[in-house]
Design a protein around this motif. Structure first.
Motif, mmCIF file in Angstrom:
data_model
loop_
_atom_site.group_PDB
_atom_site.id
_atom_site.type_symbol
_atom_site.label_atom_id
_atom_site.label_comp_id
_atom_site.label_asym_id
_atom_site.label_seq_id
_atom_site.Cartn_x
_atom_site.Cartn_y
_atom_site.Cartn_z
ATOM 1 N N ASP A 82 0.802 -1.237 0.000
ATOM 2 C CA ASP A 82 0.000 0.000 0.000
ATOM 3 C C ASP A 82 0.830 1.280 0.000
ATOM 4 O O ASP A 82 0.275 2.362 0.125
ATOM 5 N N ALA A 216 2.691 9.258 -7.057
ATOM 6 C CA ALA A 216 2.211 8.413 -8.151
ATOM 7 C C ALA A 216 0.852 8.926 -8.618
ATOM 8 O O ALA A 216 0.457 8.701 -9.760
ATOM 9 N N LYS A 217 0.180 9.640 -7.723
ATOM 10 C CA LYS A 217 -1.165 10.119 -8.037
ATOM 11 C C LYS A 217 -1.115 11.327 -8.974
ATOM 12 O O LYS A 217 -1.788 11.346 -10.006
HETATM 13 P P1 GDP Z 1 1.252 -1.220 -3.448
HETATM 14 O O1 GDP Z 1 0.561 -2.184 -2.537
HETATM 15 O O2 GDP Z 1 2.557 -0.778 -2.861
HETATM 16 O O3 GDP Z 1 1.383 -1.671 -4.854
HETATM 17 O O4 GDP Z 1 0.371 0.107 -3.416
HETATM 18 P P2 GDP Z 1 -0.690 0.641 -4.486
HETATM 19 O O5 GDP Z 1 -0.011 1.158 -5.678
HETATM 20 O O6 GDP Z 1 -1.729 -0.387 -4.667
HETATM 21 O O7 GDP Z 1 -1.269 1.883 -3.708
HETATM 22 C C1 GDP Z 1 -1.977 1.767 -2.490
HETATM 23 C C2 GDP Z 1 -2.955 2.878 -2.329
HETATM 24 O O8 GDP Z 1 -2.289 4.123 -2.247
HETATM 25 C C3 GDP Z 1 -3.896 2.991 -3.507
HETATM 26 O O9 GDP Z 1 -5.195 3.297 -3.021
HETATM 27 C C4 GDP Z 1 -3.349 4.162 -4.305
HETATM 28 O O10 GDP Z 1 -4.345 4.863 -5.006
HETATM 29 C C5 GDP Z 1 -2.749 5.023 -3.229
HETATM 30 N N1 GDP Z 1 -1.622 5.812 -3.714
HETATM 31 C C6 GDP Z 1 -0.522 5.342 -4.336
HETATM 32 N N2 GDP Z 1 0.316 6.345 -4.626
HETATM 33 C C7 GDP Z 1 -0.259 7.476 -4.168
HETATM 34 C C8 GDP Z 1 0.138 8.852 -4.175
HETATM 35 O O11 GDP Z 1 1.199 9.251 -4.645
HETATM 36 N N3 GDP Z 1 -0.700 9.733 -3.582
HETATM 37 C C9 GDP Z 1 -1.889 9.360 -3.029
HETATM 38 N N4 GDP Z 1 -2.652 10.286 -2.493
HETATM 39 N N5 GDP Z 1 -2.294 8.078 -3.029
HETATM 40 C C10 GDP Z 1 -1.491 7.147 -3.594
#
Ligand code: GDP
Length: 473
Positions: A82, A216-217
């Motif tokens: 996450d 990433a957002k």
């Molecule tokens: P992973 O488990 O490391 O692959 O994480 P994910 O890519 O699935 O991201 C987990 C959550 O964090 C998701 O709900 C994403 O939308 C959110 N998220 C990821 N990067 C960002 C970011 O840069 N900003 C924000 N606000 N949310 C993010």
């Protein structure tokens, strides 16, 4: 191939087989004994070489320094769940696809390449260190640089620490991506400070580890991250010789309904081209097509490029290495050798699972079985009865000894095959095993234990039952 090496006509060799009642066609694989027989039948002298020689010169052919050219870095993204690994991989990929570009439809093939300032970067598309460790477990190191993602609104978490350990153990440099910097609760400085405790010293803390704040957002900082990767790659001075036959690693592989076995490979050295004959894990194939992460068919894949390969005879495993060989016969020979090796290993593993008392107990524990099968041979019926009675008393609610077979006399082959089918260990009390039995037991991986004092025998079984068997005496 055999006919060729003997300078005989293939048809004559095939005729010879027919006379023996065997139908053979060119390309069929025969074993070494048969080959030797045929060769001597044809009046040739056979020189046996080690079987493993078929692999000689397959990998790691040395390159001259002047042949080495700069190659793109291969990057893996790791970090806690996450924290944004998947989001980051997607954001980087999407930012790099020019919409409307011909063939610009990205395919998830397990890895992709992007371009920054005219330089390429390869990303392994499976986030997390699971893929990283699975590859390393197979002896394949594909990653040059690890991106450690830490969410700025969270902190260093267990998998963050694990990722650091994995990267360090592999000697792979880390770049820290402090993600989710768009969030109001983001505190990048806290992340940097926490990383100190795990011996990741970022530049602003006086260390050498590059760190970049990203989102990433929103896409903020992604350019900087790519620049940091290129900078790190420059320091690493990554090189490979593109002008030679290709070698590399399987990133992932699947059996596709329409396309047959499809493997995504990372070319690590040389250049892979359609028409190449490759050996990959236990499989081989003539490369029918080389397809990139945008679904484009390529004429060549240079070092660090991930591509799908079509035309394999079977599906290899992630982490398998591949190499180009000079002809189909060699490819078949190596694949057959490796399949044989794999089969032998599987058999050895299967056999190794029974036999020893300790292994048997741990197997019983995991399988929930409550019986401890034994074959007991003794010098006289009286002592066997005494042993059986003593073992009977050992039984508890969880586990008891089950005497599959007992009898007076030496240990024979029949006892061994009985032990084999029932998964039992063999105990000899004041008797020995004959030569055939010893050989059979060795082959089947069955343990034979000898005793001449009932107390010792019972005690060993008791300890095995409680899972605490002392080492072999
Ligand atoms: P992973 O488990 O490391 O692959 O994480 P994910 O890519 O699935 O991201 C987990 C959550 O964090 C998701 O709900 C994403 O939308 C959110 N998220 C990821 N990067 C960002 C970011 O840069 N900003 C924000 N606000 N949310 C993010």
């Amino acid at each position: 191939e055999l006919a060729g090496r003997m300078s005989e006509r293939a048809v004559d060799v095939i005729k010879f087989f027919m006379k023996q009642g065997q139908m053979m066609k060119p390309g069929d694989v025969i074993d070494a004994d048969t080959a030797e027989l045929i060769a001597s039948e044809f009046g040739h002298t056979v020189k046996r070489v080690a079987e493993s020689d078929v692999e000689e010169g397959l990998f790691n052919l040395p390159d001259a320094d002047e042949d080495l050219k700069s190659r793109p870095p291969v990057v893996t993204i790791m970090g806690h769940v996450d924290h944004g690994k998947t989001s980051l991989l997607d954001a980087i990929r999407n930012a790099n696809v020019v919409s409307g570009e011909a063939g610009g439809i990205t395919q998830h093939i397990g890895a992709y390449q992007v371009e920054k300032n005219g330089q390429k970067i390869t990303f392994i598309d499976t986030p997390g260190h699971a893929a990283f460790t699975a590859m390393r477990a197979r002896g394949a190191q594909v990653t040059d640089i690890a991106i450690l993602v830490v969410a700025a609104d969270d902190s260093v978490m267990p998998q963050t620490i694990e990722s650091i350990s994995h990267a360090k153990a592999a000697g792979v440099p880390i770049i820290v991506a402090i993600n989710k910097i768009d969030k109001p609760s983001a505190d990048a400085q806290k992340v940097r400070t926490q990383l100190l405790q795990h011996e990741v010293f970022v530049e602003s803390m006086g260390g050498e580890t590059l760190d970049v704040e990203v989102s990433a957002k929103t896409g903020l900082g992604l350019d900087k991250l790519l620049e940091a990767i290129l900078l790190q790659a420059e320091i690493l001075d990554l090189k490979a010789n593109p002008d030679r036959t290709a070698e590399g690693v399987v990133i992932e592989a699947k059996l596709d309904k329409g396309r047959g076995p499809v493997a995504t490979v990372l070319v690590q050295t040389g250049t892979l081209m359609p028409g190449d004959i490759i050996v990959v894990g236990n499989e081989w194939g003539r490369v029918r097509a080389v397809v990139n992460d945008r679904g484009e068919h390529l004429e060549e894949a240079p070092p660090s490029m991930p591509v799908e390969v079509l035309g394999l005879q079977g599906t290899p495993h992630a982490g398998d290495r591949f190499a180009t060989v000079e002809n189909e016969a060699r490819a078949r020979e190596i694949a057959a050798y490796r399949q044989r090796l794999a089969r032998d290993k599987a058999v050895a593993k299967h056999v190794g699972q029974r036999g020893s008392l300790e292994q048997m107990m741990s197997q019983l524990q995991t399988s929930g079985l409550k019986e401890f099968p034994l074959v007991i041979k003794g010098d006289v019926q009286g002592s066997i009865e005494a042993i059986a009675a003593a073992l009977e008393k050992l039984g508890t609610d969880e586990v008891r000894a089950r005497i599959v077979h007992s009898g007076a006399g030496g240990i024979t082959e029949t006892d061994v095959s009985l032990a084999e089918t029932s998964g039992a260990a063999i105990i000899g009390f004041n008797v020995r095993a004959n030569v055939q039995a010893r050989q059979a037991a060795e082959q089947a991986g069955i343990e034979i234990r000898y005793y001449n004092i009932i107390y010792n025998l019972v005690d060993d079984v008791k300890q095995a039952m409680s899972g605490l068997l002392s080492p072999e005496r």
